[in-house]
Structure formats: C-alpha cells, structure tokens
Write an enzyme that holds these catalytic residues in place. Structure first.
Site, PDB file in Angstrom:
ATOM      1  N   LYS A   1       0.824  -1.212   0.000  1.00  0.00           N
ATOM      2  CA  LYS A   1       0.000   0.000   0.000  1.00  0.00           C
ATOM      3  C   LYS A   1       0.858   1.263   0.000  1.00  0.00           C
ATOM      4  CE  LYS A   1      -3.775  -2.387   2.365  1.00  0.00           C
ATOM      5  NZ  LYS A   1      -4.494  -2.599   3.654  1.00  0.00           N
TER       6      LYS A   1
ATOM      7  N   GLN B   1      -4.636  -1.075   9.839  1.00  0.00           N
ATOM      8  CA  GLN B   1      -4.468  -2.399   9.242  1.00  0.00           C
ATOM      9  C   GLN B   1      -5.094  -3.476  10.126  1.00  0.00           C
ATOM     10  OE1 GLN B   1      -3.204  -3.088   6.175  1.00  0.00           O
ATOM     11  NE2 GLN B   1      -3.792  -5.215   6.537  1.00  0.00           N
TER      12      GLN B   1
ATOM     13  N   ASP C   1     -10.885   3.207   4.308  1.00  0.00           N
ATOM     14  CA  ASP C   1     -11.174   1.780   4.206  1.00  0.00           C
ATOM     15  C   ASP C   1     -12.670   1.513   4.072  1.00  0.00           C
ATOM     16  OD1 ASP C   1      -9.036   0.062   3.943  1.00  0.00           O
ATOM     17  OD2 ASP C   1      -8.588  -0.018   6.083  1.00  0.00           O
TER      18      ASP C   1
END
Length: 289
Positions: A50, A94, A117
C-alpha cells in the site's frame, strides 16, 4: 481470465494525473496515515504494498507502528491524533488487530470523513440505504464492482451469489451488487447444500478463507467467478508454500465464462481503490467535489 493488473494500472494513472493537477493548481496533495499494530508478516506485507502504491501516485504517507501488546488507549490516542490533524486526509488501520484490542471500537473512532477503508458503521449504513451515498466504499468490494463492467460483464438483472458475509468483503459486496440492480443471495457456514444456490448464479463472489472450497460443480456454465480468497497452502512440489484461492481454479475455469486467478486477481485493483478513496478524501476536504 478477469485480470485486474491492466485495470489497476489505468486507475493508478488516473489518480496520479489528478494529484499532479491538484498540486500545480492549488498546491495541495493527499496524505494517508497508516496504523499498524504488531508483527504479523502478512500485515507488514500488505502495508508495504500500500505504501509503495501511494508513493507511485504522489500520495504522501505517515506510518505509526505500535507493539503487539500496546494498550487500547494508546491505539485510540494515535487514531484520534490523526483525526485531528488537518494535514491527514485518510486513515487506514491495518486489520486484523491483536485479540486484546476491540476492533469495532477502533474502527468507530476513525473520522467518518477520513475512513478510506470504508469500514465505519455510518459508511456501511449509508451504503445499505437506497438513495444515500457513503463517504467511502470498502476497497475490495469497490474493486470487485469496478472489475465487472470494465470487462463487459452486465450486473443489472443478474443473479449474484456471495459466499461469505464478512464486514470487509461479503456484506459490502452484496450491498453494492444490489445497488447495481442484481438479485443477491448471501451464503454462510450454516447454509446446507450451498451448491444448489451457487449453480444457479450468473455471478459468484467468494471470500471465506477456505482453500478450494468451491468446486466446478458449484458453478453454472457461463457464470462469472470472482475469487477473493487468499490462502497459504503447502506447495504440491513439497517445497514451501503457495497461495491458493477459495475456488478450485482447475475445475471452475472449465465451466466459468470468466474467473479471477489467485494470485494476480483482485488484489491490484483493491489497492487502486484505496488510492482513489484517498484522493476523494482530499478533494472533499478542499471542496473540490
């Protein structure tokens, strides 16, 4: 095959071009904050991918890594700090988090306007309600829906089956497919004889984390199969491990009209959706949308 690399590359080029024009026009650029807890190898790998993708398109990143045994209050303070920082436009925590941390509580603390997200309950709730628009759609489901029309797959009026109902993939994918006017069934671990349902579907999306659970006889001839599973299995050669999907590729490819391979399928465009969401966040922050 439904290969996402060309699509992912095109999306990254579009994002990079828009960021260049933003920098030259108003002197602004997106900044993404990444929060990583612990030393899980797969999480570190995903974060590396990422961060590299962000760097390629001109998104600045700031990373905060906390130890495996960190206190929940410490993690909440880090997230809250990024919420309050006007120079941070997107926040990514994460997942999964260590078991002693309340994942839902952490996700709920992330600012709605920075939740790139797309996991905040209000973003998911707005996705579920017709006529409302979430700030962000989760990256993997968004990539899945992006993939289909770009390969000429019609969604409207089709019968779709989602195997798995996770908040990261299954649930939001089912909501997105409904928004595109598909008739959607969601299967889970308590479903008996799931192949009776999947064998009637035009589109099958799988994300359960069980290698090769979906066999060829589960798939209707001519169906489109999107395998979002990523599992480490022993290499048949006996040397180390390899990556396998949730679909038995060798069987399904004989009946499906199109299928995503694993690896090399849905991953690249999922990353591209993160870049796109981060760009949308900074545009919203400066009134450009």
């Amino acid at each position: 095959f439904l290969r996402e690399n060309p699509i992912a590359k095109q999306i990254k080029l579009e994002v990079a071009d828009e960021i260049r024009r933003m920098k030259s026009g108003i002197g602004k650029f997106p900044r993404l904050a990444v929060v990583l807890v612990g030393d899980r190898r797969d999480s570190h790998t995903f974060i590396h991918i990422k961060l590299k993708a962000c760097d390629q398109v001109g998104i600045e990143t700031v990373a905060s890594q906390l130890p495996e045994n960190c206190d929940e209050s410490e993690l909440l303070d880090v997230v809250s700090g990024f919420n309050e920082d006007p120079d941070v436009h997107g926040i990514l925590v994460q997942l999964p988090l260590p078991q002693h941390l309340d994942e839902e509580k952490i996700i709920n603390v992330v600012s709605l306007e920075k939740d790139v997200d797309g996991f905040h309950p209000l973003n998911i709730g707005n996705l579920a309600i017709r006529g409302r628009k979430p700030f962000f759609v989760p990256c993997a489901p968004k990539g899945c829906i992006e993939l289909l029309p770009r390969h000429g797959v019609e969604i409207k009026g089709k019968r779709a089956v989602i195997i798995g109902r996770s908040k990261i993939v299954g649930l939001p994918t089912s909501l997105l497919l409904q928004r595109h006017h598909a008739t959607v069934s969601v299967l889970h671990a308590y479903m008996k004889n799931p192949e009776h349902i999947t064998s009637e579907a035009d589109i099958v999306v799988v994300d359960v984390g069980v290698p090769n659970i979906v066999c060829g006889n589960w798939i209707k001839k001519g169906a489109v199969v999107i395998d979002m599973g990523t599992n480490q299995v022993k290499d048949p050669s006996g040397h180390g491990f390899c990556v396998s999907g949730d679909v038995c590729f060798e069987e399904a490819v004989k009946v499906a009209s199109a299928i995503t391979p694993v690896p090399g399928g849905v991953g690249p465009v999922t990353i591209s959706m993160l870049l796109s969401n981060t760009l949308d966040s900074v545009k919203r922050a400066f009134g450009m949308v």
